[in-house]
Design an enzyme around this catalytic site. Sequence first.
Site, short mmCIF file in Angstrom:
data_model
loop_
_atom_site.label_atom_id
_atom_site.label_comp_id
_atom_site.label_asym_id
_atom_site.label_seq_id
_atom_site.Cartn_x
_atom_site.Cartn_y
_atom_site.Cartn_z
N ASP A 2 33.14 42.94 25.00
CA ASP A 2 33.89 43.05 26.25
C ASP A 2 33.70 44.36 26.97
O ASP A 2 33.64 45.41 26.34
CB ASP A 2 35.38 42.98 25.91
N ASN A 50 33.21 30.63 28.93
CA ASN A 50 32.46 31.42 29.91
C ASN A 50 31.76 30.56 30.96
O ASN A 50 31.31 31.08 31.99
CB ASN A 50 31.43 32.34 29.22
C1 FPP Z 1 31.95 40.31 28.21
O1 FPP Z 1 32.12 41.29 29.22
C2 FPP Z 1 30.54 40.02 27.99
C3 FPP Z 1 29.95 38.79 28.16
C4 FPP Z 1 30.70 37.60 28.57
C5 FPP Z 1 28.50 38.59 27.96
C6 FPP Z 1 27.85 39.30 26.83
C7 FPP Z 1 26.40 39.02 26.89
C8 FPP Z 1 25.40 39.93 26.82
C9 FPP Z 1 25.59 41.36 26.55
C10 FPP Z 1 23.98 39.50 27.11
C11 FPP Z 1 23.22 38.67 26.21
C12 FPP Z 1 23.52 38.70 24.77
C13 FPP Z 1 22.61 38.90 23.79
C14 FPP Z 1 22.99 38.72 22.37
C15 FPP Z 1 21.25 39.33 24.08
P1 FPP Z 1 32.82 40.91 30.60
O2 FPP Z 1 31.80 40.39 31.53
O3 FPP Z 1 33.96 39.98 30.32
O4 FPP Z 1 33.31 42.31 31.08
P2 FPP Z 1 34.75 42.67 31.68
O5 FPP Z 1 35.74 42.29 30.61
O6 FPP Z 1 34.67 44.14 31.91
O7 FPP Z 1 34.89 41.88 32.94
#
Ligand code: FPP
Length: 213
Positions: A2, A50
Amino acid sequence: MDGNGRWAKQHRLPRVMGHRKGVEAVRSMVRALEPLGLDCVTLYAFSSENWKRPQDEISDLMGLMRRFIKSDLPEFLANDVRLRIIGDYKALEPDIVAMLEDALERTAKGTRTLAVALNYGSQQEIARAAARAAERGEVSVETISANLDTADLPPLDLLVRTSGELRLSNFLLWQAAYAEMWFTDVLWPDFTVGHLEEALASFAGRERRFGGR
Ligand code: FPP
């Protein structure tokens, strides 16, 4: 993982840059398994919820996933790391499924595991496991556990959540029954091996009783 979105906002960058920076933190985890003596790390990359995000962001995330598998397979092999996927990854786009399956096969002999949760929801996983257990005639803690996506992974010892969120968000609910928790305000793109070491030091100081005394 996150905090990618907030990291991008803090740096006045588009959201995708937060995810891109988040991938660098994933890479550092692949390299950290052996030096830290960890058998398995599981990362929550894409939840079954998501899909509610804007289509642009979903495409960016899938693009990053494709690029990561292509560019980082050598890192997995060099670090003797096996890739595992939990979640309903077969519902992703066919080319990603094919790339993942190729990577699963090519890294299968790795002695440590990086598990990635893709299209993963813990409640759905438990429901699937219970249904499979029922089909085979016995529903119990043991038979449900044996049918979870994590059946061949070590027990969950420590659950880390970044970015100040204090909830589990449908991640490893069953497996977390006696896991230790560690919460940090650090945003995932800023999360380093040093932070993981901090979490492990906290874990090492805990007394685990598993309900006993
Ligand atoms: C949460 O942060 C993150 C995600 C929903 C995506 C995570 C995916 C990656 C880092 C990319 C691909 C993964 C791999 C294993 C290569 P958020 O977007 O909810 O951030 P926020 O809470 O600050 O809005």
